[in-house]
Write an enzyme that holds these catalytic residues in place. Sequence first.
Site, PDB file in Angstrom:
ATOM      1  N   HIS A  92     -11.290  50.345 -21.682  1.00 59.88           N
ATOM      2  CA  HIS A  92     -11.973  50.250 -20.393  1.00 59.88           C
ATOM      3  C   HIS A  92     -10.989  49.607 -19.410  1.00 59.88           C
ATOM      4  O   HIS A  92     -10.153  48.802 -19.814  1.00 59.88           O
ATOM      5  CB  HIS A  92     -13.190  49.343 -20.592  1.00 59.88           C
ATOM      6  CG  HIS A  92     -14.114  49.260 -19.416  1.00 59.88           C
ATOM      7  ND1 HIS A  92     -13.888  48.407 -18.357  1.00 59.88           N
ATOM      8  CD2 HIS A  92     -15.268  49.901 -19.139  1.00 59.88           C
ATOM      9  CE1 HIS A  92     -14.880  48.533 -17.483  1.00 59.88           C
ATOM     10  NE2 HIS A  92     -15.724  49.430 -17.929  1.00 59.88           N
ATOM     11  N   CYS A 129     -14.672  54.324 -16.183  1.00 57.75           N
ATOM     12  CA  CYS A 129     -13.686  53.243 -16.083  1.00 57.75           C
ATOM     13  C   CYS A 129     -12.642  53.341 -17.192  1.00 57.75           C
ATOM     14  O   CYS A 129     -12.206  52.335 -17.738  1.00 57.75           O
ATOM     15  CB  CYS A 129     -14.344  51.862 -16.134  1.00 57.75           C
ATOM     16  SG  CYS A 129     -15.504  51.586 -14.817  1.00 57.75           S
TER      17      CYS A 129
HETATM   18  C1  LIG Z   1     -15.717  48.738 -23.442  1.00 52.56           C
HETATM   19  C2  LIG Z   1     -16.082  48.019 -22.195  1.00 52.56           C
HETATM   20  N1  LIG Z   1     -15.356  46.968 -21.791  1.00 52.56           N
HETATM   21  C3  LIG Z   1     -15.659  46.276 -20.688  1.00 52.56           C
HETATM   22  C4  LIG Z   1     -16.733  46.620 -19.907  1.00 52.56           C
HETATM   23  C5  LIG Z   1     -16.974  45.826 -18.663  1.00 52.56           C
HETATM   24  O1  LIG Z   1     -18.148  45.128 -18.737  1.00 52.56           O
HETATM   25  P1  LIG Z   1     -18.663  44.309 -17.477  1.00 52.56           P
HETATM   26  O2  LIG Z   1     -18.803  45.306 -16.372  1.00 52.56           O
HETATM   27  O3  LIG Z   1     -19.967  43.748 -17.909  1.00 52.56           O
HETATM   28  O4  LIG Z   1     -17.639  43.285 -17.176  1.00 52.56           O
HETATM   29  C6  LIG Z   1     -17.524  47.700 -20.281  1.00 52.56           C
HETATM   30  C7  LIG Z   1     -18.705  48.127 -19.521  1.00 52.56           C
HETATM   31  O5  LIG Z   1     -18.720  48.653 -18.465  1.00 52.56           O
HETATM   32  C8  LIG Z   1     -17.177  48.421 -21.447  1.00 52.56           C
HETATM   33  O6  LIG Z   1     -17.885  49.478 -21.819  1.00 52.56           O
END
Ligand SMILES: Cc1ncc(COP(=O)(O)O)c(C=O)c1O
Lengths: 407, 167
Positions: A119, A362
Amino acid sequence: MNRLIEQYRRDFPILQGNDVIYFDNAATSQRPVQVMEAMRVFNDTCNANPLRGLYAWSVEATEAYERAREAVADFIGAAHAREIIFTRNTTESMNLVAYSYGLSVCRPGDEIVITVMEHHSNILPWQMVARQTGAKLVYMEPLADGTLTDEEIESKITSKAKIVSVGHVSNVMGVTNPIRKIADAAHAQGAVMVVDGAQSTPHMPVNVRELGADFYAFSGHKMMGPMGIGVLYGREDLLEAMPPFLTGGEMIEYVTRESATYAELPHKFEAGTVNAMGAVGLEAAIKYMKKVGFDLIMSQEELLTKRLMAALKEIPEVTVYGSSDPTRHCGIVTFNIEGCHPHDVSSVLDTEHVDIRAGHHCAQPLMKFMGVGSTARASLYFYNTEEEVDRFAEKVSKVRGWLGYGN
Amino acid sequence: MEIKQLYREIVNEHNLHPSHKRNLDNPTMVLQGINPSCGDDINLQLKVKDGIIEDAAFNGSGCAISQASTDMMIDLIIGQTKEEALKLAGTFMGMIKGETTEEEIEVLDEAAALQDISHMPARVKCAVLGWRTMRQMVEELNRQEVKDADVTAAGSSECGAGPCGVK
Ligand SMILES: Cc1ncc(COP(=O)(O)O)c(C=O)c1O
């Protein structure tokens, strides 16, 4: 429908009295009344600034906040509650590690190893560290089904590695990465293991020590907790040696006009007024998750994923990405419909009250690696039902018609 | 208009059978327009002579709304002066923001069907991509013309200075 599932589903007010198929659980999950009730109790009985006031409400607020920390430590198998730092979300947790740890330890020529499946929140902070320190960002690449092979792990994690940072579960492929194996490889080279647990904590029991994680980040809102509360677990000795990330109130011990000494762990990393009510909500979510039990959560997700993947396979124009084995998806099914842009797919499904995610999730480097511009993604949770899966698949089979093909 | 109806009646035709998806032989200007969040990517080409958009075309990929909106825009701007094209862009943007009256958007013809995109914030960028790119191109062409005019003006006065000086 499973009688237990039916019963738990009733705890989610948003899922009652409408025909919405909510299949975007990987983006954010729904919250049961128990979570809202715990926050209401905090709000109605002891709302005051925690860690500051010398009166009963503040003391109770502090206790509630610290109880939540204990619950989180227990939930992920941390050795001590002081290894649990509350943040806003996974993204903030990853940034904390990158700024406080990454910038301190990386030197020119060092390597930071991640995967192409990450991500953006597990890519951009490391790009920043690489730019500022002269370290190099190295990408491990999976096979088409999402598997990271031993050879890939061993060849990319070399003695130059200082930090290895990998998502426990990919938010696009749904695969669970072999964290223990990667952590062993990292530790053998003297690197630390950072894990993005945003997509694992909602779906499987996690034990940071058994996994070999030195840092572990996750978000409350993806596991039935409130938005705005997240966690960073860090091994105590590492956290002790790290400089604070943000500075200001609450995180100090002593301040003069020129300098300050910092508070002990974990408060050193929690500058400013904390999200105590969010932490209490997260604690309630953990409690709820334990009540449901990971056995039921996992078996229901597996049942639904199998059914969904089998149904999608019946639609010739649909391509499902990642493993063909439904048990390796963590409820995440990413797909495309031939000729249809995912945004159009999502827009027409929205008119049918179906909520899915469409876009690059993302994870643009992964999209490029997979050779697609963007995809549609259905992500399930245990409160979803077989009936919803069937209705969803039927609507997906009609999308091409709605978008002008074959009529 | 309900979104499925919008797709059925307008968008699908222009997306699946666009009239202007091709390359121009000698375009005056080519510009790429991108929507990073969606991955919409168009390559807009204009042929402009004496201030009139003689021909236009596009290529690229993206969602049906971005592709169809660009195709419909080209229908509208071919044969128009640059100023008229900018005015149409202004009307279209105004419509998407929900700031125009029914009469005002009549000039947009079929493209007026995208009016209801104003209720779908996530798709606004798709609908305006072609228009935004076209506006950028025309503005750039106008800037170039002003610059050329300045150079010519400066040149002629210099030229004229000679004989004048001699005289
Ligand atoms: C694998 C992963 N990492 C990080 C995130 C980021 O999470 P957050 O937006 O709660 O910081 C997400 C979700 O969007 C995710 O799916």
